[in-house]
Design a protein around this motif. Structure first.
Motif, PDB file in Angstrom:
ATOM      1  N   VAL A 431      22.483 -70.403 -11.675  1.00 36.52           N
ATOM      2  CA  VAL A 431      23.735 -69.649 -11.770  1.00 36.52           C
ATOM      3  C   VAL A 431      23.447 -68.161 -11.627  1.00 36.52           C
ATOM      4  O   VAL A 431      22.628 -67.590 -12.355  1.00 36.52           O
ATOM      5  CB  VAL A 431      24.449 -69.930 -13.106  1.00 36.52           C
ATOM      6  N   THR A 432      24.135 -67.520 -10.659  1.00 35.40           N
ATOM      7  CA  THR A 432      23.947 -66.083 -10.426  1.00 35.40           C
ATOM      8  C   THR A 432      24.997 -65.249 -11.130  1.00 35.40           C
ATOM      9  O   THR A 432      24.825 -64.033 -11.271  1.00 35.40           O
ATOM     10  CB  THR A 432      23.994 -65.785  -8.920  1.00 35.40           C
ATOM     11  N   LEU A 466      36.686 -71.401 -15.975  1.00 27.10           N
ATOM     12  CA  LEU A 466      35.474 -70.608 -15.798  1.00 27.10           C
ATOM     13  C   LEU A 466      34.903 -70.941 -14.417  1.00 27.10           C
ATOM     14  O   LEU A 466      34.932 -72.101 -13.988  1.00 27.10           O
ATOM     15  CB  LEU A 466      34.420 -70.923 -16.867  1.00 27.10           C
ATOM     16  N   ILE A 467      34.381 -69.922 -13.733  1.00 28.87           N
ATOM     17  CA  ILE A 467      33.789 -70.145 -12.412  1.00 28.87           C
ATOM     18  C   ILE A 467      32.332 -69.692 -12.463  1.00 28.87           C
ATOM     19  O   ILE A 467      32.042 -68.524 -12.750  1.00 28.87           O
ATOM     20  CB  ILE A 467      34.536 -69.366 -11.312  1.00 28.87           C
ATOM     21  N   ALA A 468      31.430 -70.646 -12.220  1.00 27.36           N
ATOM     22  CA  ALA A 468      29.996 -70.351 -12.167  1.00 27.36           C
ATOM     23  C   ALA A 468      29.556 -70.315 -10.709  1.00 27.36           C
ATOM     24  O   ALA A 468      29.832 -71.260  -9.952  1.00 27.36           O
ATOM     25  CB  ALA A 468      29.215 -71.407 -12.938  1.00 27.36           C
ATOM     26  N   TYR A 469      28.905 -69.245 -10.302  1.00 22.27           N
ATOM     27  CA  TYR A 469      28.435 -69.111  -8.930  1.00 22.27           C
ATOM     28  C   TYR A 469      26.981 -69.582  -8.853  1.00 22.27           C
ATOM     29  O   TYR A 469      26.113 -69.051  -9.551  1.00 22.27           O
ATOM     30  CB  TYR A 469      28.580 -67.670  -8.450  1.00 22.27           C
ATOM     31  N   GLY A 476      22.372 -81.558  -1.817  1.00 29.04           N
ATOM     32  CA  GLY A 476      20.945 -81.760  -1.952  1.00 29.04           C
ATOM     33  C   GLY A 476      20.546 -81.843  -3.410  1.00 29.04           C
ATOM     34  O   GLY A 476      21.360 -81.674  -4.323  1.00 29.04           O
ATOM     35  N   ASP A 477      19.274 -82.103  -3.647  1.00 27.99           N
ATOM     36  CA  ASP A 477      18.786 -82.302  -5.014  1.00 27.99           C
ATOM     37  C   ASP A 477      19.043 -81.090  -5.901  1.00 27.99           C
ATOM     38  O   ASP A 477      19.460 -81.225  -7.054  1.00 27.99           O
ATOM     39  CB  ASP A 477      17.287 -82.625  -4.988  1.00 27.99           C
ATOM     40  N   ALA A 478      18.806 -79.891  -5.354  1.00 34.39           N
ATOM     41  CA  ALA A 478      18.990 -78.688  -6.162  1.00 34.39           C
ATOM     42  C   ALA A 478      20.452 -78.494  -6.535  1.00 34.39           C
ATOM     43  O   ALA A 478      20.785 -78.159  -7.686  1.00 34.39           O
ATOM     44  CB  ALA A 478      18.473 -77.464  -5.407  1.00 34.39           C
ATOM     45  N   ALA A 479      21.342 -78.698  -5.561  1.00 33.84           N
ATOM     46  CA  ALA A 479      22.772 -78.522  -5.824  1.00 33.84           C
ATOM     47  C   ALA A 479      23.278 -79.542  -6.841  1.00 33.84           C
ATOM     48  O   ALA A 479      24.000 -79.194  -7.785  1.00 33.84           O
ATOM     49  CB  ALA A 479      23.551 -78.642  -4.525  1.00 33.84           C
ATOM     50  N   PHE A 480      22.887 -80.795  -6.671  1.00 36.21           N
ATOM     51  CA  PHE A 480      23.384 -81.841  -7.566  1.00 36.21           C
ATOM     52  C   PHE A 480      22.776 -81.692  -8.964  1.00 36.21           C
ATOM     53  O   PHE A 480      23.438 -81.979  -9.972  1.00 36.21           O
ATOM     54  CB  PHE A 480      23.084 -83.217  -6.983  1.00 36.21           C
ATOM     55  N   ALA A 481      21.530 -81.218  -9.038  1.00 34.47           N
ATOM     56  CA  ALA A 481      20.929 -80.956 -10.347  1.00 34.47           C
ATOM     57  C   ALA A 481      21.662 -79.817 -11.048  1.00 34.47           C
ATOM     58  O   ALA A 481      21.884 -79.853 -12.268  1.00 34.47           O
ATOM     59  CB  ALA A 481      19.447 -80.618 -10.194  1.00 34.47           C
ATOM     60  N   ALA A 482      22.072 -78.798 -10.272  1.00 28.33           N
ATOM     61  CA  ALA A 482      22.804 -77.680 -10.854  1.00 28.33           C
ATOM     62  C   ALA A 482      24.166 -78.133 -11.372  1.00 28.33           C
ATOM     63  O   ALA A 482      24.606 -77.713 -12.449  1.00 28.33           O
ATOM     64  CB  ALA A 482      22.975 -76.573  -9.817  1.00 28.33           C
TER      65      ALA A 482
END
Length: 737
Positions: A431-432, A466-469, A476-482
């Protein structure tokens, strides 16, 4: 039925005029059909992201941004002016920029960098824009005009831009696929027919049904982009055989004598049941798509079922009338047989029977396991730097990072829990930044002190947003893990919550893939097993036929796994039933010929004769389907369509190989089991003195007819065993020979 046939033939010009007029009206309706490009609309209603989208649509005035506009070399006053210009674009619901999250009366240097940099850095402004559904095309064009008017090197990106790109290219891609498919199909039909005009009649009959099918989608309220792209090509490929069957039956009946009207009437009577049975087999395969939780399957399945039904009607009503109207033209354009007979193909194929059986036995288990482990893609667009849309997307990512928002909806009221959740989200590695009332405005400031436009970004009457960027790709794996981490964080503070956004939507799609694949495949296999069992009055034959086609499907779907290639999940889900429904007729055709010969001779010579008769029809049918699939693959830039096309084209060729090499081995070496599990099989046995069939069956065999109940893809293409018809030179004359 006799009255219907007589009426069609007696009023053939009126029938042709009525179908042409209906096709013209439906063609005019096609541009009015709504094409839905949003896959979220097809997620199961109970999916978390689906519910989140519904809540936001009902309770929040400001939608989640689905586009970004990047403008370089602009100061803050200029950026505010651009924001007003963007907000005035028709179809733009809202625009979010730095002034919505910070007080610009203060110098930018005094504001937290984490607040400023997502919107403004190094003289470049990034606007978050919400474009209304259905307005993507004109809105994105207007946004590009604003960006380009502000100077060179600016960009428009995001989901709305992707949708606009698909909308702009959809019709062109369908026409491109048609331009590839039709000439090749015409060539295949010319090679396999005896008149230059017959291919035109085939395409006219199915073309009319395609136009009616596409136009009547207006009555359904619209279709998905997958259906719009795939359905017409697939309908053409799988239903051409119905037209081929009728016209070859007509040629055979003309050879028997009588007027052309009498010959056509006999052809319609004899072909109706076999065409209907063939269409039914395909219908069951396509109808199984309706059992998918992901409703894009039901959308495609319903459209294909409607298309097959319309093809049956046009072949049985429009084509006979059109054929009689053009009978003189058919007679004047006859030509010699151009395709080899392949009568001796059974000999060479017999030599590969054992190797094929051994090869499939070795590959079956690894293929089955491999096709269940394929890596999927879930997006339909990948940034292509050679196109404006792709270059803009990469530019935004390079300068401001990935614009991947995850929206979290929680019950409103507990400010402490909301603030704690916001802090937890900010602590996540992926999350940025987080946009929430507690962090952007401040939990200490009551919402009643602020303008409703500001508060409405964060609160509805019942929910807080709430919006998390996320700094991850959309999938992909990183997106789904996030996404999973975001859900875990929400679960620590709330018993009820919803997460939406592109990655969250794709994550939900991922959850339904495995269940859908098993369910749809099982439904299709059971339905087709029952149809084949009833058709052949056998339990052993449907096992052999389905095993041959299913092994071909497993091999087809396992190839991406063993080659390390990703497959779009829609193509994977759909091909299982489409390949089964479209190619099971290949197995039925060969088996129909084999059973007829098996009543007169042993299994091996019966199979050699059956392959010699059926191979030309199998080759043409598989060639048409493979051409349709590969045309979709090379003409479409949409991931789901291109992936489905490649799987379909390759699957048709694999099914052809399985039916001509592997299925004969199953039928020959399983002959004893098939005879025992087939009711009144009538198989020839040594010492029986002749055909082992009952008198009616023997009479049918003597006439050269397939079993009446047998589906006839090209089962009519028992024509390979008949002499070519000598066509009369006048439509009202009998057989000239």
């Amino acid at each position: 039925m006799e009255k219907l046939i007589s009426g069609i033939l007696a009023h053939r010009r009126a029938v042709v005029a009525a179908f042409v007029a209906l096709a013209a009206v439906c063609a005019a309706m096609i541009p009015l059909v709504k094409v839905n490009y949003d896959m979220v609309d097809y997620l199961p209603p109970e999916a978390q992201s689906t519910e989140a989208v519904r809540i936001m649509a009902e309770e929040f005035d400001q939608a989640v941004p689905n586009a970004t506009v990047l403008v370089h070399d602009v100061d803050v006053p200029g950026a505010l002016a651009l924001k007003d210009a963007i907000a005035s674009v028709p179809g733009v619901d809202s625009v979010l920029w730095l002034d919505d999250v910070a007080d610009l009366a203060a110098p930018l240097e005094t504001l937290p960098a984490a607040t400023v940099e997502p919107y403004y850095r190094d003289g470049a402004a990034l606007f978050q824009v919400s474009v209304a559904e259905g307005e993507e095309g004109p809105a994105v064009s207007a946004l590009r005009a604003i960006a380009d008017g502000a100077g060179p090197g600016n960009a428009v990106a995001g989901e709305a831009m992707d949708t606009a790109q698909m909308q702009a290219s959809m019709v062109d891609q369908v026409l491109k696929a048609v331009a590839i498919v039709v000439p090749i199909i015409v060539l295949l039909l010319v090679l396999s027919t005896l008149s230059w005009i017959e291919p035109v009649l085939f395409l006219a009959a199915i073309g009319v049904s395609i136009l009616i099918n596409m136009g009547t989608n207006l009555l359904l309220g619209g279709v998905s982009f997958v259906t719009f792209s795939v359905s017409p090509i697939l309908q053409l490929a799988v239903s051409l055989d119905y037209a081929i069957f009728l016209l070859h039956a007509f040629a055979a009946e003309r050879h028997r004598g009588g007027t052309v009207e009498e010959a056509m009437a006999r052809a319609m009577r004899s072909s109706a049941s076999t065409i209907a049975a063939s269409a039914t087999t395909t219908l069951f395969g396509f109808a199984a798509l309706a059992f998918m939780q992901f409703q894009i399957g039901a959308d495609l399945g319903l459209n294909l079922v409607k298309g097959i039904a319309l093809s049956f009607v046009t072949v049985m009503v429009f084509l006979p009338a059109l054929t009689l109207c053009l009978c003189r033209v058919i007679d004047r354009t006859t030509h010699r047989r151009l395709m080899p007979s392949f009568a001796g193909i059974g000999g060479p194929l017999a030599k590969v029977r054992v190797p094929a059986l051994a090869l499939v036995a070795v590959l079956a288990v690894p293929a089955f396991l491999g096709q269940g482990s394929v890596v999927f893609t879930y997006q339909n667009n990948v940034a292509d730097a050679t196109l404006r849309a792709g270059a803009d997307t990469l530019m935004v990512e390079d300068e401001f990072g990935r614009q991947n928002a995850a929206v979290v909806l929680v019950p409103r009221g507990d400010v402490g829990a909301e603030e704690a959740l916001a802090r937890d989200l900010e602590s996540l590695d992926a999350v940025t930044g987080v946009m929430a009332y507690a962090t952007t405005v401040g939990a200490a400031i009551p919402p009643g002190f602020l303008d409703e436009g500001v508060v409405g970004q964060f609160y509805s009457d019942d929910h807080a947003r709430l919006i998390a960027y996320l700094d991850t790709p959309l999938e992909g794996d990183a997106a789904f893990a996030a996404v999973q981490e975001v859900e875990d964080a929400a679960a620590r503070h709330y018993g009820e919550f919803y997460v939406a956004g592109q990655s969250a939507n794709l994550y939900d799609m991922k959850q339904v893939v495995a269940v859908d694949n098993v369910t749809v495949s099982l439904v299709a296999v059971i339905a087709i097993f029952l149809v084949v069992a009833v058709t052949f009055r056998s339990l052993g034959l449907p096992v052999a036929l389905l095993l041959a086609i299913e092994c071909g499907i497993w091999i087809n779907l396992a190839i991406p796994y063993f080659t390390g290639t990703e497959v779009n999940f829609i193509g994977y889900l759909v091909i299982n039933t489409v390949q089964l429904g479209a190619t099971i007729d290949y197995a039925i055709l060969l088996t129909t010929h084999y059973l007829r010969h098996r009543r007169r001779e042993p299994a091996r010579p019966a199979m050699r004769a059956a392959l010699g008769e059926a191979f030309p029809s199998l080759l043409v049918s598989a060639g048409i389907l493979a051409t349709a699939g590969f045309a979709l693959a090379v003409s479409s830039s949409i991931g789901a369509v291109a992936s489905l096309g490649l799987l379909l084209g390759r699957g048709a060729l694999i099914s052809l190989a399985m039916v001509t090499c592997f299925l004969p081995a199953l039928l020959v070496y399983g002959d004893g089991a098939i005879r025992l599990t087939t009711w009144r099989s009538g198989f020839w046995r040594p010492g029986a003195g002749g055909a082992g069939t009952s008198a009616p069956a023997a009479a049918a065999d003597a006439a050269g007819l397939a079993p009446a109940a047998a589906p006839g893809l090209a089962s009519a293409d028992a024509r390979a065993a008949r002499p070519p018809a000598a066509a009369p030179s006048h439509p009202d004359e009998g057989d000239a020979s």
